[in-house]
Design a protein around this motif. Structure first.
Motif: not given
Length: 227
Positions: A70-73, A84-96, A125-131
């Motif tokens: 998973i990639l979270d943007i 999200l980590k309970q659903q798979g492996t996660a990477d997460a990024i932010d500009l701040s 990635y299998d999943t990319i997420t954006m909230l």
């Protein structure tokens, strides 16, 4: 939520969120340019420190649907990354940088300082997420097209993008948002789009668009898969 890449040196929004987590309740205000209203609206900073039970039904559904790599943007404080980590492996990024510091202080080592437009991971990635209505972070229609193209390239052939979006009441608005915090201010661009306009942008970028759930007419959860 990420500032537009053209203003990525600014971090006032991140500092306000970080300070809130340290107990500083100084309010952050937004003026939403282009909406015919010059009033300052307070930004809810508590939302960046919610538990799973405090997330909206759409956000909870998004997390439950995420799987695999998973990639979270636009991860902000990383408040939902443990789920999200309970659903798979996660990477997460932010500009701040300040918000990534907040993530690291909570032990979220999978959260990284990065710009999605130049992000080049060694894997797809299998999943990319954006909230947080984060498809709008491009700020303009052209940059949002680039964002969609970038996500398409980062996604496996059978992968999908999951995003919670605002259903704007007109086709689109390229808005300059001005943030006010203490004696400082900064501006960044944000793109607001209707669901139908978002569908068209996604299809032009090679995605199939499907709305999975909606909250009245205001918010919706969408799934993008490669066409």
């Amino acid at each position: 939520m990420q500032p537009n890449p053209q203003q990525k040196g600014m971090d006032l929004f991140g500092k306000a969120i970080y300070n809130y987590g340290k107990g500083n309740r100084t309010p952050l205000y937004f003026i939403y340019g282009g909406m015919g209203d010059s009033r300052k609206y307070p930004k809810d900073l508590f939302r960046y420190y919610r538990s799973f039970e405090q997330l909206t039904p759409l956000e909870q559904k998004l997390i439950k649907l995420a799987k695999g790599n998973i990639l979270d943007i636009g991860c902000a404080t990383g408040y939902y990354i443990p789920y999200l980590k309970q659903q798979g492996t996660a990477d997460a990024i932010d500009l701040s940088p300040t918000l990534i510091q907040a993530c690291k202080e909570k032990g979220l080592q999978e959260c990284h300082l990065a710009d999605i437009f130049t992000y080049n991971p060694p894997t797809q990635y299998d999943t990319i997420t954006m909230l947080e209505n984060n498809l709008g972070l491009g700020g303009t229609i052209e940059k949002t097209r680039q964002l969609l193209t970038k996500m398409h390239s980062l996604l496996k052939e059978d992968g999908r993008v999951l995003m919670v979006q605002v259903n704007f009441d007109q086709d689109y608005l390229e808005s300059e948002i001005t943030a006010f915090y203490k004696d400082e201010q900064e501006a960044f661009l944000w793109l607001y789009t209707s669901k139908d306009f978002t569908r068209n942008l996604c299809e032009q970028a090679g995605f199939k668009f499907r709305a999975l759930a909606e909250k009245k007419s205001e918010m919706y959860l969408a799934e993008l898969t490669k066409a």
